[in-house]
Design an enzyme around this catalytic site. Structure first.
Site, short mmCIF file in Angstrom:
data_model
loop_
_atom_site.label_atom_id
_atom_site.label_comp_id
_atom_site.label_asym_id
_atom_site.label_seq_id
_atom_site.Cartn_x
_atom_site.Cartn_y
_atom_site.Cartn_z
N SER A 133 0.83 -1.21 0.00
CA SER A 133 0.00 0.00 0.00
C SER A 133 0.86 1.25 0.00
O SER A 133 2.08 1.19 0.20
CB SER A 133 -0.93 0.02 1.23
N GLY A 134 0.21 2.38 -0.18
CA GLY A 134 0.86 3.68 -0.05
C GLY A 134 2.10 3.85 -0.89
O GLY A 134 2.14 3.48 -2.06
N VAL A 136 2.26 13.02 3.20
CA VAL A 136 1.88 12.21 2.04
C VAL A 136 0.53 11.55 2.30
O VAL A 136 0.25 11.11 3.42
CB VAL A 136 2.94 11.13 1.75
N LYS A 140 13.18 8.05 12.91
CA LYS A 140 13.48 8.54 11.56
C LYS A 140 14.85 9.21 11.51
O LYS A 140 15.54 9.17 10.49
CB LYS A 140 12.39 9.50 11.09
N TYR A 198 8.54 8.54 16.89
CA TYR A 198 8.61 8.52 15.43
C TYR A 198 9.80 9.34 14.94
O TYR A 198 10.60 8.88 14.12
CB TYR A 198 7.31 9.06 14.85
#
Length: 257
Positions: free
Chosen positions: A21-22, A186, A157, A153
């Protein structure tokens, strides 16, 4: 140099983790579009199958849970010689630090950072031995700029960037390239929470120079570039595909401008 074939990937094999997906699905389609044989790996086998169908006859689905012990090493063995590896899978728990539990923190680190470590080691080993390959891992603008509720998160990252740079330094002498892509906001399943709030959604759109969100397909070109010979001298880099977010973050437009 035949520049008409600069981005072509004919004869190369690729695996996309999170390919169901995505961004992962669009990356798989882009790589297949340039001639690569693509494996769409995802814990949701049905989604991986749909992505493989969209990518065309040179794509296949592969069931993989990145958090299952030994699964990445098994995939590296079963998928054979792989020229291109793309890792898009990620998770997020949006909470302020004081509300975070250690269990939630560990869950974000396990997938975002732990799986990156596993993929770099398992697939990097074969690439180093063969003396060729390109690995593309997804970081984020949150590796550079943060906001409340993004602690774990953002930390993962940023950690991904340093893992990528280290892998690039260690694998480079063997001819293996390792890079990161850092998206802005996004349209993907991971951002459903934001899209559900019109004000939040628009606030994010307004933060970029282009004034809008990206479609998942707009990240696919960066993947195809970094996988191809067009990026033959690019390694240890972070390619920001963020609509100018990090360039203009916190901008103020004076009256009359």
């Amino acid at each position: 140099m035949d520049y008409s074939k600069l981005f072509r990937l004919d004869g190369r094999s690729a695996v996309v983790f999170g390919g169901g997906s995505g961004i992962g699905r669009e990356a798989a389609r882009a790589l297949a579009g340039q001639g690569a044989s693509v494996t769409c790996a995802d814990r949701d086998l049905a989604a991986a199958g749909e992505a493989a169908t969209l990518a065309g006859e040179n794509a296949r689905a592969y069931h993989l849970d990145l958090l299952e012990p030994g699964a990445v090493e098994r995939a590296a063995s079963e998928l054979g010689d792989t020229d291109i590896v793309v890792l898009t899978a990620a998770t997020n728990v949006r909470k302020r630090l004081l509300d975070y539990t250690r269990e939630e923190f560990d869950s974000v680190l396990a997938l975002n950072l732990g799986a990156t470590f596993d993929v770099l080691r398992a697939f990097g080993a074969g690439m180093v031995e063969r003396g060729r390959g390109s690995i593309v891992v997804f970081s984020s603008i949150r590796s550079l700029t943060v906001e409340p509720g993004q602690s774990a998160y953002a930390a993962t990252k940023a950690g991904i960037v340093q893992l990528v740079r280290t892998a690039a330094a260690e694998f480079g002498p063997a001819g293996v390239r390792v890079n990161a892509v850092a998206p802005g906001v996004v349209e993907t399943p991971l951002t459903e929470q934001i899209k559900a709030d019109p004000d939040w959604y628009q606030a994010y759109a307004d933060k970029s120079a282009l004034g809008r969100w990206a479609g998942a397909e707009e990240l696919a070109g960066a993947v195809a570039y970094l996988a191809s010979d067009a990026a033959s001298y690019v390694t240890g880099s972070v390619l920001f595909v963020d609509g100018g977010w990090t360039a203009v973050d916190g901008r103020y437009v004076p009256p009359g401008s």
